[in-house]
Structure formats: structure tokens, C-alpha cells
Design an enzyme around this catalytic site. Sequence first.
Site, PDB file in Angstrom:
ATOM      1  N   GLU A  67       0.157  -0.955   5.634  1.00 26.23           N
ATOM      2  CA  GLU A  67       1.168  -0.449   6.559  1.00 26.23           C
ATOM      3  C   GLU A  67       1.043   1.050   6.763  1.00 26.23           C
ATOM      4  O   GLU A  67       1.348   1.564   7.843  1.00 26.23           O
ATOM      5  CB  GLU A  67       2.565  -0.793   6.022  1.00 26.23           C
ATOM      6  CG  GLU A  67       3.702  -0.564   7.014  1.00 26.23           C
ATOM      7  CD  GLU A  67       4.278   0.840   6.981  1.00 26.23           C
ATOM      8  OE1 GLU A  67       5.035   1.189   7.900  1.00 26.23           O
ATOM      9  OE2 GLU A  67       3.977   1.601   6.038  1.00 26.23           O
ATOM     10  N   ASP A 113       0.843  -1.195   0.000  1.00 23.21           N
ATOM     11  CA  ASP A 113       0.000   0.000   0.000  1.00 23.21           C
ATOM     12  C   ASP A 113       0.880   1.247   0.000  1.00 23.21           C
ATOM     13  O   ASP A 113       2.071   1.190   0.311  1.00 23.21           O
ATOM     14  CB  ASP A 113      -0.944   0.010   1.197  1.00 23.21           C
ATOM     15  CG  ASP A 113      -0.196   0.110   2.530  1.00 23.21           C
ATOM     16  OD1 ASP A 113       0.793  -0.642   2.707  1.00 23.21           O
ATOM     17  OD2 ASP A 113      -0.583   0.923   3.384  1.00 23.21           O
TER      18      ASP A 113
END
Length: 451
Positions: free
Chosen positions: A155, A92
Site C-alpha cells: 500500500e 507493508d
Amino acid sequence: MSDPSRIAAAAAELMPEVLERLERLVRIPSIAFPGFDPEPVHAMGAAVVELFTDAGVTGVSLLDVPDGYPCVYADIPGPAGSPTVLLYAHYDVQPAPPSQGWSSEPFEPITKPDGRIYGRGAADDKSGLIIHYGTLKLLGAQLPCNLKILVEGEEETISHLEAFVEANPELFTADAYVIADIGPQRVGRPGLTTALRGDVACTVTVRTLANPVHSGMFGGAAPDALTAMIRILDTLHDENGDTVIPGVDSSSWSGAAMEEDVYREGSAILPDVEYLGTGTLSDRIWAKPSVTVLGMDLPNTAEASNVLLPEVTAKLSMRIVPGSDGDAQLEALMAHLRAQRPWNCQVEVEKVKVGHAFAVDESHPAIVAASTALTDAYGAPVESIGSGASIPLVASLQKVAPQGAIILWGAEDTAQSRIHASDESVDPGEIERMIAAQTLFILNLAEAARG
């Protein structure tokens, strides 16, 4: 021991394919923040499965993480009795709003005249993904040791992976964890991160009135919540800019120094603006606490009217020093905020998260092997550096394997990468050197275990 020149040549030969794949990944806007389209995040997860499958990994799959985005996982057996190395990255990325002032399209990677590849996630952390891909390609089918792959899907936002890892320790036990989500001070200078500040966060809400009232008719006696909030937040720093909160730990840095020209270039401080705090620059960013107001619920200037605000909420993040207890540090911050009640206003404080700090055992054989691999790949001595950033998963991995080594490195150089900001970029040469270093580390660790 493995031949560094042979590994370096193999990494160089692989680079055209590596960079093509990196650009393909950067084009996927995998923003896992709430409110963003989840489809690109899921598409990115599938792309990572394809990436490692193409690298020759069998059995790579997506694992459902409760309440979050799936993680990519693989468990690849090597020779019996060999050590296990887990390779971690995240797929991400941070948002890239136009307000950040990008000079090119954030999700259309471009190589600029300086040779760097620009795009959101090019460094943080799709460079980590592609370093792992290159490492697997160089190692080939006959792995020297057991390998595991763990790639996170959220994250950059509130992660759910830590609880999943701790609930399934058998999946994630390893002798060494390679976290490719950080980097050196400057390109071409090998850096091994040996300490991370932790990150704790909370919200504070201040209430003074039952409802908004006219600022002309009632201002001057009736306190507004924003003025009270300003008074509270001002107590978090002293006149030097140091974070001063009772019960919050502070320390000093003993490793390699953060160089001022690197820091000034990377931090984008305006020419005449002074630094916060006291002590060395390394102390301030790697070994002392720092509290930041991340956001506040307020009317913007275009919508502001002549009223006293009855309620204001702010979100605070505090970076805590290596060696400190995250829960205790957050409680100290929250207790301090609750005690600040200008004009007897109502103050409510709520926990958001705890990300624990971390310090590396530099005597661990795997850390020594990692340092040697960096030296061989770069042809230069390794700098032991810290990071003000936080990687909460590290604490969970330590719970799963208390004796496991945590290796923190990557291609995100402090001086120019501009992670989380506009014009994020990565240097291809840094990716190439890190592929070589990571491959050497795994080969040498396996060989040492056999010996």
C-alpha cells in the site's frame, strides 16, 4: 443490541496478548519499496497468515497479486443470509532512514514513558492488523455474519492490488468495508473519516542543453534546466500558497473542524512558520487541492560542480478534493506543466498514478451503525472528519460493490502518531477502544440484519 461494557471488558482483558503480537510484527522491516530486500516483506505476509490463523480463522492464505507482493485473504462464512463485512489493512511499511532522526531503533518497538509504543509501522498500519486480530478473537468461532479479510502487501508504494480486486470482484464483494488505516484527531476522541482527498502524480522533465557546460564560460545566456524548472514549479501556487491550476477543483469542508493545536502538533511546523493557503484549516487540508514536489533528480551539494545542468526531472504529487475526477484532475496538472516553457525549454510530462478521491454516504445504515459503535466504545460523540491522505483501493472497492459502505477508522491519531515520519507511535488505549468499537459494529450490524 450488544452490551458495550461487556465488549469493553473483553477487549481490555485481551490487550497484553494484542500488544505482544503488535511488537512482534513491528520487528519485521516489511518495506515494499523498490530496491529494498523483499525477504522481510514475504516474511511479514507469512506472519499475517499466522496471526489470523491463531485468531481462529480457517482458510487464510496468500494470494499472488500480478507484478506485486501477495495479499492475505480469507473468506469466512457466517449465518446464511447475513451481511458480509470485509476487514482491510496493509502489512507493508514506509522506509525509516537514519536521516529522519529517529530517537530509537525503528524496528525495535519500545514503550516510552508517555505509554505509547514506538516503531515503524506501529501505527501505520500494523495497528490496523492487530485491531482486526482482536476483533476476531472477541467474536469467536460463532461469527454473527460473513467476514472477509484482505491485507495488502504494498500500500505504501505503487500498489497492484486495485487491478487485482477489479479483475476478481467475486472475491471482494461485501456489504461493508472496514478500512483500519486512519484515525481520530486526538487519542480518546472518536473520529469517523467521511472524506479522503485523492492523490495523482506525474513527473516533469525539463531540458535546455545537449550536455553540461561550464557555468562561468556560458552562464548568463545559456539557460540551465534547474532555473527553468524553478520557474515552472513556482506557477503551481499563488502568493498565498494556494494551489492554483486551471481546471483543478476546489471545495470547502462542512464537517467537524480540524483543531489548530492538533494540526500544529502533528505537522511539526516550526513556531514562526506561517500556514500555506487561505480559508479554514479544515478547508486547506481536507477540501482544497495541494500540490507537492516529492523529489528532484539533482546533484547534491557535496557533488555539485560549476556546470549548467542540461536536464532536470521532478516528481509531483497533487491531492485532489472529494467529489473530483482523478483522471481529469491529473490531466489538468499535466496540461498546465506542459504549457510552462520558460526560454522555450523542452518540457516532457508523464503520468505516474491516479488515486481517486472519496466521500462517504453518511446516511448508509452501516455508517450509522459504525458511528453508534464508536460512541458506545468511547463514551463520547463521534466527530465527522476528513483526511488529506489517500487510499486508492477505496475506488476499486466501490466498483466491485457500488452499494457497499466504506468505514474509515483506526488508531492512527493525527496529533501524535507521526506516520511516515520519525518516531512513529501508537497509543495502546486507542487500539483497545477500536477493537471494542469494531466488534460492536459487526455484532450490531448482524443483529439489525436479522431484525
